[in-house]
Design a protein around this motif. Sequence first.
Motif, short mmCIF file in Angstrom:
data_model
loop_
_atom_site.label_atom_id
_atom_site.label_comp_id
_atom_site.label_asym_id
_atom_site.label_seq_id
_atom_site.Cartn_x
_atom_site.Cartn_y
_atom_site.Cartn_z
N ARG A 11 0.80 -1.21 0.00
CA ARG A 11 0.00 0.00 0.00
C ARG A 11 0.84 1.27 0.00
O ARG A 11 0.34 2.34 -0.31
CB ARG A 11 -0.98 0.02 1.17
CG ARG A 11 -0.30 -0.06 2.52
CD ARG A 11 -1.23 0.21 3.67
NE ARG A 11 -2.21 -0.82 3.82
CZ ARG A 11 -3.52 -0.58 3.82
NH1 ARG A 11 -3.95 0.63 3.66
NH2 ARG A 11 -4.36 -1.55 3.98
N HIS A 43 -1.29 4.96 -9.40
CA HIS A 43 -1.91 5.66 -8.29
C HIS A 43 -2.68 6.88 -8.78
O HIS A 43 -3.83 7.13 -8.38
CB HIS A 43 -0.82 6.06 -7.29
CG HIS A 43 -1.35 6.60 -6.01
ND1 HIS A 43 -1.83 5.80 -5.01
CD2 HIS A 43 -1.51 7.86 -5.58
CE1 HIS A 43 -2.24 6.54 -4.02
NE2 HIS A 43 -2.05 7.80 -4.32
N LYS A 46 -5.76 5.89 -10.81
CA LYS A 46 -6.79 5.38 -9.92
C LYS A 46 -7.62 6.52 -9.33
O LYS A 46 -8.86 6.49 -9.36
CB LYS A 46 -6.13 4.58 -8.80
CG LYS A 46 -7.06 3.57 -8.14
CD LYS A 46 -6.33 2.80 -7.07
CE LYS A 46 -6.26 3.61 -5.81
NZ LYS A 46 -6.60 2.94 -4.58
N PHE A 73 -5.32 -3.86 -13.59
CA PHE A 73 -5.04 -3.44 -12.22
C PHE A 73 -6.01 -4.11 -11.26
O PHE A 73 -7.21 -4.17 -11.52
CB PHE A 73 -5.18 -1.92 -12.14
CG PHE A 73 -5.06 -1.35 -10.75
CD1 PHE A 73 -6.17 -0.82 -10.11
CD2 PHE A 73 -3.84 -1.35 -10.08
CE1 PHE A 73 -6.07 -0.28 -8.83
CE2 PHE A 73 -3.74 -0.82 -8.81
CZ PHE A 73 -4.85 -0.28 -8.18
N TYR A 74 -5.48 -4.63 -10.16
CA TYR A 74 -6.38 -5.14 -9.12
C TYR A 74 -5.82 -4.73 -7.77
O TYR A 74 -4.63 -4.92 -7.50
CB TYR A 74 -6.49 -6.67 -9.18
CG TYR A 74 -7.29 -7.23 -8.02
CD1 TYR A 74 -6.67 -7.91 -6.99
CD2 TYR A 74 -8.67 -7.03 -7.94
CE1 TYR A 74 -7.39 -8.39 -5.91
CE2 TYR A 74 -9.40 -7.50 -6.86
CZ TYR A 74 -8.75 -8.18 -5.86
OH TYR A 74 -9.47 -8.65 -4.78
N GLU A 75 -6.68 -4.17 -6.93
CA GLU A 75 -6.23 -3.80 -5.59
C GLU A 75 -7.02 -4.60 -4.57
O GLU A 75 -8.24 -4.61 -4.59
CB GLU A 75 -6.46 -2.31 -5.35
CG GLU A 75 -5.92 -1.85 -3.99
CD GLU A 75 -5.94 -0.35 -3.83
OE1 GLU A 75 -6.41 0.33 -4.76
OE2 GLU A 75 -5.47 0.12 -2.78
N LYS A 81 -1.43 -3.97 -4.46
CA LYS A 81 -1.74 -3.67 -5.85
C LYS A 81 -1.07 -4.65 -6.80
O LYS A 81 0.13 -4.83 -6.75
CB LYS A 81 -1.30 -2.25 -6.17
CG LYS A 81 -2.01 -1.21 -5.29
CD LYS A 81 -1.42 0.16 -5.51
CE LYS A 81 -2.15 1.27 -4.79
NZ LYS A 81 -2.62 1.04 -3.43
N ILE A 83 -0.41 -5.46 -10.74
CA ILE A 83 -0.44 -4.86 -12.07
C ILE A 83 0.06 -5.88 -13.07
O ILE A 83 1.19 -6.38 -12.96
CB ILE A 83 0.43 -3.60 -12.10
CG1 ILE A 83 -0.14 -2.58 -11.11
CG2 ILE A 83 0.49 -3.02 -13.51
CD1 ILE A 83 0.74 -1.39 -10.87
#
Lengths: 144, 158
Positions: A11, A43, A46, A73-75, A81, A83
């Motif tokens: 994060r 970032h 997003k 992208f998946y958080e 994160k 990528i």
Amino acid sequence: MTIHLLHIYDRNGNSLFAKEWSRKKSSNLTKVEEQKLLFGMIHSIKSFVTKMSPKDGKEGFISYTTSRYKIHFYESPTGLKFILLTDIFVGNIRETMKKLYSSVYVEFVVRNPLCPLNEPIRSSLFETKLETFMTGLSFFEDSN
Amino acid sequence: MQEDATNVLFELLHDELISYVYSNDIDMKSKQISILESHGFRIGQSLAEQLTKDSSRFKDELEIMKFVCRDFWSAMYQKQVDNLRTNHQGVYVLQDNCFKLLKRISSGKQYLEFAPRFLAIPCGFVRGALANLGINSIVTAEVISMPAVKFQIMIQRV
């Protein structure tokens, strides 16, 4: 259809893991510079995506496509994160990335007591399982 | 594959306990393994009582060993021991080819030097369970390649 590379960030933007499968043209930056650039850009996108959304969004930024590649992208809820850079023929792979997180990362990094949280991943078991997961995907093709 | 919350909790607590015992500001240097093993011993004693409270007395030593390999291992690690060998003179070797507490750490040689600290409590479990069932023993564990473990039980006959 191919997967080119994968980056995992915590994060705070620290790179936990990076792997390249097929990359014909490099970006002429050092590894660290490229990681910082990628994280910063993702970032920004997003927060930009959420701000510009005309309706209340649920998920926000999912992917962007160029004429040559697509970035997914998946958080995770914990701020991790993922990528993934693939070619343009790959569709929406959000579910796949969720599975990558839960069946590879959580299983072999979070549950590994010798992998400290928020530090670069050194476990070779994680790499092996990741490789198995990736090569098992229908859109992975080892084209060189 | 949803894992039971209680099993996850045990593993996470076990990991934390190990990292506490091995942390630098605790005055336990060089006694870490035996501290962990004695914790396991005490827990193993109660576990044996809990798991056998509804069954009848065991016929002989071999029955007790089979209990450890089957019921005890299933309750703790959701699988049975893969192989049990004995020399019929008080030495038993339990082989688990994919020991639960090690299977997320490595498969092969990475982190091999850390394996003993994760096996101290499991050895204690076995020693404690056997003790409460009337068998005094010495239990050790050996790892050649993660995550396969060989537990060796040496019965102490008075």
